[in-house]
Motif scaffolding. Sequence first.
Motif, PDB file in Angstrom:
ATOM      1  N   ASP A   1      35.178  31.710  27.048  1.00 31.30           N
ATOM      2  CA  ASP A   1      36.609  31.398  27.197  1.00 31.30           C
ATOM      3  C   ASP A   1      37.364  32.585  27.782  1.00 31.30           C
ATOM      4  OD1 ASP A   1      36.408  28.828  26.230  1.00 31.30           O
ATOM      5  OD2 ASP A   1      37.050  29.346  24.190  1.00 31.30           O
ATOM      6  N   SER A   2      37.076  33.762  27.273  1.00 31.47           N
ATOM      7  CA  SER A   2      37.743  34.974  27.759  1.00 31.47           C
ATOM      8  C   SER A   2      37.410  35.232  29.227  1.00 31.47           C
ATOM      9  CB  SER A   2      37.326  36.181  26.928  1.00 31.47           C
ATOM     10  OG  SER A   2      37.774  36.047  25.608  1.00 31.47           O
ATOM     11  N   LEU A   3      36.172  35.009  29.597  1.00 30.44           N
ATOM     12  CA  LEU A   3      35.764  35.225  30.987  1.00 30.44           C
ATOM     13  C   LEU A   3      36.417  34.224  31.930  1.00 30.44           C
ATOM     14  CD1 LEU A   3      32.072  36.096  30.248  1.00 30.44           C
ATOM     15  CD2 LEU A   3      33.744  37.613  31.358  1.00 30.44           C
ATOM     16  N   LYS A   4      36.544  32.978  31.486  1.00 31.49           N
ATOM     17  CA  LYS A   4      37.220  31.979  32.308  1.00 31.49           C
ATOM     18  C   LYS A   4      38.685  32.385  32.513  1.00 31.49           C
ATOM     19  CE  LYS A   4      38.201  27.069  32.763  1.00 31.49           C
ATOM     20  NZ  LYS A   4      38.027  25.746  32.202  1.00 31.49           N
ATOM     21  N   THR A   5      39.327  32.827  31.461  1.00 32.14           N
ATOM     22  CA  THR A   5      40.714  33.285  31.548  1.00 32.14           C
ATOM     23  C   THR A   5      40.820  34.493  32.479  1.00 32.14           C
ATOM     24  OG1 THR A   5      41.222  32.437  29.350  1.00 32.14           O
ATOM     25  CG2 THR A   5      42.683  34.144  30.224  1.00 32.14           C
ATOM     26  N   ALA A   6      39.896  35.437  32.342  1.00 27.57           N
ATOM     27  CA  ALA A   6      39.903  36.629  33.197  1.00 27.57           C
ATOM     28  C   ALA A   6      39.743  36.246  34.665  1.00 27.57           C
ATOM     29  CB  ALA A   6      38.795  37.587  32.768  1.00 27.57           C
ATOM     30  N   PHE A   7      38.866  35.286  34.949  1.00 29.63           N
ATOM     31  CA  PHE A   7      38.660  34.821  36.319  1.00 29.63           C
ATOM     32  C   PHE A   7      39.935  34.187  36.867  1.00 29.63           C
ATOM     33  CE2 PHE A   7      37.493  31.510  39.380  1.00 29.63           C
ATOM     34  CZ  PHE A   7      36.738  32.234  40.289  1.00 29.63           C
TER      35      PHE A   7
ATOM     36  N   GLN B   1      27.443  35.758  33.930  1.00 33.24           N
ATOM     37  CA  GLN B   1      26.011  35.461  34.011  1.00 33.24           C
ATOM     38  C   GLN B   1      25.313  35.784  32.693  1.00 33.24           C
ATOM     39  OE1 GLN B   1      25.013  37.816  37.476  1.00 33.24           O
ATOM     40  NE2 GLN B   1      25.384  36.113  38.866  1.00 33.24           N
ATOM     41  N   GLN B   2      25.670  36.916  32.098  1.00 32.23           N
ATOM     42  CA  GLN B   2      25.057  37.303  30.816  1.00 32.23           C
ATOM     43  C   GLN B   2      25.419  36.313  29.709  1.00 32.23           C
ATOM     44  OE1 GLN B   2      26.508  41.295  30.295  1.00 32.23           O
ATOM     45  NE2 GLN B   2      24.996  42.192  31.680  1.00 32.23           N
ATOM     46  N   ALA B   3      26.672  35.903  29.652  1.00 28.74           N
ATOM     47  CA  ALA B   3      27.109  34.970  28.604  1.00 28.74           C
ATOM     48  C   ALA B   3      26.455  33.606  28.783  1.00 28.74           C
ATOM     49  CB  ALA B   3      28.633  34.842  28.607  1.00 28.74           C
ATOM     50  N   LEU B   4      26.349  33.159  30.023  1.00 30.95           N
ATOM     51  CA  LEU B   4      25.700  31.864  30.252  1.00 30.95           C
ATOM     52  C   LEU B   4      24.215  31.932  29.911  1.00 30.95           C
ATOM     53  CD1 LEU B   4      27.490  30.691  33.535  1.00 30.95           C
ATOM     54  CD2 LEU B   4      27.708  29.684  31.247  1.00 30.95           C
ATOM     55  N   GLU B   5      23.581  33.053  30.179  1.00 31.92           N
ATOM     56  CA  GLU B   5      22.161  33.225  29.794  1.00 31.92           C
ATOM     57  C   GLU B   5      22.023  33.218  28.275  1.00 31.92           C
ATOM     58  OE1 GLU B   5      19.244  33.288  31.514  1.00 31.92           O
ATOM     59  OE2 GLU B   5      20.509  32.684  33.201  1.00 31.92           O
ATOM     60  N   ARG B   6      22.940  33.916  27.578  1.00 34.67           N
ATOM     61  CA  ARG B   6      22.914  33.883  26.105  1.00 34.67           C
ATOM     62  C   ARG B   6      23.074  32.464  25.594  1.00 34.67           C
ATOM     63  NH1 ARG B   6      26.278  38.265  26.435  1.00 34.67           N
ATOM     64  NH2 ARG B   6      28.101  37.058  25.816  1.00 34.67           N
TER      65      ARG B   6
ATOM     66  N   ILE C   1      31.938  29.344  36.631  1.00 35.68           N
ATOM     67  CA  ILE C   1      33.198  29.212  35.898  1.00 35.68           C
ATOM     68  C   ILE C   1      33.455  27.743  35.590  1.00 35.68           C
ATOM     69  CG2 ILE C   1      35.708  29.515  36.051  1.00 35.68           C
ATOM     70  CD1 ILE C   1      34.148  32.152  35.598  1.00 35.68           C
ATOM     71  N   ASP C   2      33.137  26.878  36.554  1.00 33.14           N
ATOM     72  CA  ASP C   2      33.333  25.439  36.350  1.00 33.14           C
ATOM     73  C   ASP C   2      32.420  24.872  35.261  1.00 33.14           C
ATOM     74  OD1 ASP C   2      35.326  25.360  38.282  1.00 33.14           O
ATOM     75  OD2 ASP C   2      33.977  24.701  39.875  1.00 33.14           O
ATOM     76  N   GLN C   3      31.314  25.537  34.964  1.00 31.86           N
ATOM     77  CA  GLN C   3      30.374  25.084  33.926  1.00 31.86           C
ATOM     78  C   GLN C   3      30.815  25.479  32.522  1.00 31.86           C
ATOM     79  OE1 GLN C   3      26.592  26.860  34.681  1.00 31.86           O
ATOM     80  NE2 GLN C   3      26.151  25.617  36.481  1.00 31.86           N
ATOM     81  N   ILE C   4      31.712  26.412  32.414  1.00 31.83           N
ATOM     82  CA  ILE C   4      32.048  26.988  31.109  1.00 31.83           C
ATOM     83  C   ILE C   4      32.523  25.943  30.110  1.00 31.83           C
ATOM     84  CG2 ILE C   4      33.746  28.469  29.933  1.00 31.83           C
ATOM     85  CD1 ILE C   4      33.234  30.547  32.115  1.00 31.83           C
ATOM     86  N   ASP C   5      33.360  24.998  30.522  1.00 31.10           N
ATOM     87  CA  ASP C   5      33.856  23.995  29.570  1.00 31.10           C
ATOM     88  C   ASP C   5      32.722  23.155  28.982  1.00 31.10           C
ATOM     89  OD1 ASP C   5      36.511  24.815  29.792  1.00 31.10           O
ATOM     90  OD2 ASP C   5      36.940  23.409  31.409  1.00 31.10           O
TER      91      ASP C   5
ATOM     92  N   HIS D   1      37.488  22.576  43.345  1.00 32.20           N
ATOM     93  CA  HIS D   1      37.727  23.892  43.914  1.00 32.20           C
ATOM     94  C   HIS D   1      38.934  24.532  43.255  1.00 32.20           C
ATOM     95  CE1 HIS D   1      40.501  21.433  46.287  1.00 32.20           C
ATOM     96  NE2 HIS D   1      41.165  22.532  46.513  1.00 32.20           N
ATOM     97  N   HIS D   2      38.885  25.838  43.223  1.00 32.20           N
ATOM     98  CA  HIS D   2      39.999  26.593  42.687  1.00 32.20           C
ATOM     99  C   HIS D   2      40.970  26.858  43.816  1.00 32.20           C
ATOM    100  CE1 HIS D   2      38.191  27.614  38.764  1.00 32.20           C
ATOM    101  NE2 HIS D   2      37.087  27.372  39.428  1.00 32.20           N
ATOM    102  N   HIS D   3      42.221  26.895  43.493  1.00 30.44           N
ATOM    103  CA  HIS D   3      43.234  27.209  44.498  1.00 30.44           C
ATOM    104  C   HIS D   3      43.340  28.714  44.596  1.00 30.44           C
ATOM    105  CE1 HIS D   3      44.505  23.069  44.888  1.00 30.44           C
ATOM    106  NE2 HIS D   3      44.378  22.986  43.573  1.00 30.44           N
ATOM    107  N   HIS D   4      43.312  29.205  45.806  1.00 23.44           N
ATOM    108  CA  HIS D   4      43.354  30.634  46.029  1.00 23.44           C
ATOM    109  C   HIS D   4      44.755  31.035  46.452  1.00 23.44           C
ATOM    110  CE1 HIS D   4      39.040  30.509  45.702  1.00 23.44           C
ATOM    111  NE2 HIS D   4      39.059  29.508  46.529  1.00 23.44           N
ATOM    112  N   HIS D   5      45.561  31.333  45.472  1.00 23.97           N
ATOM    113  CA  HIS D   5      46.914  31.777  45.756  1.00 23.97           C
ATOM    114  C   HIS D   5      46.875  33.287  45.868  1.00 23.97           C
ATOM    115  CE1 HIS D   5      48.462  27.814  44.921  1.00 23.97           C
ATOM    116  NE2 HIS D   5      47.731  27.801  43.816  1.00 23.97           N
ATOM    117  N   HIS D   6      47.443  33.780  46.910  1.00 21.23           N
ATOM    118  CA  HIS D   6      47.466  35.220  47.106  1.00 21.23           C
ATOM    119  C   HIS D   6      48.882  35.709  46.913  1.00 21.23           C
ATOM    120  CE1 HIS D   6      43.327  35.389  48.440  1.00 21.23           C
ATOM    121  NE2 HIS D   6      43.571  34.302  49.118  1.00 21.23           N
ATOM    122  N   ASN D   7      49.060  36.531  45.921  1.00 26.25           N
ATOM    123  CA  ASN D   7      50.355  37.049  45.546  1.00 26.25           C
ATOM    124  C   ASN D   7      50.668  38.255  46.426  1.00 26.25           C
ATOM    125  OD1 ASN D   7      52.590  38.085  44.322  1.00 26.25           O
ATOM    126  ND2 ASN D   7      51.582  38.550  42.382  1.00 26.25           N
TER     127      ASN D   7
END
Length: 152
Positions: free
Chosen positions: A74-80, A143-148, A48-52, A106-112
């Motif tokens: 972009d959509s996958l990053k938003t979904a994550f 993984q599929q999108a990054l491979e593409r 996810i950190d590589q997407i940008d 690191h991502h912050h893990h907020h638990h709602n």
Amino acid sequence: MRYVVLGCLLSALVACSGKSEADKTLLDEAARYHTEATDIQEKLEPSIDQIDSVRTLLAQKTTPEAKATAQSLDSLKTAFEEWEANLVEVPGMKHEHHEHGDGEHHHHHHHNNNDTKDLPADQMRDLQREFLANIKQIQEQTQQALERAKGL
């Protein structure tokens, strides 16, 4: 070993909660789903950190495939990020925090937990199973999108 210790701690915490045996079993199952989901989350974060940076490279290409792959990423990053924001703890489950080295993002893990802390055990199990299914889908599609993207 980590899972054995986590399982023992979870069992001890749930045993003290005053819940029925059936609820304890369901919450144990929910906790296993939660643990598996957060393990996948942790493994997925570097991608996810590589997407940008991948998106920046794709923006330099003018093909429809590059544009579609960039939009997909972009959509996958938003979904994550939405998945993380909506993740909830299983009641009585101790949350593990992992350490990052100097300079590591690191991502912050907020638990709602506000709206779900009083869910019946079977609904908590089903919710955690759904979180697991969703993060697995995000992982596979990322993984599929990054491979593409590598092939473009």
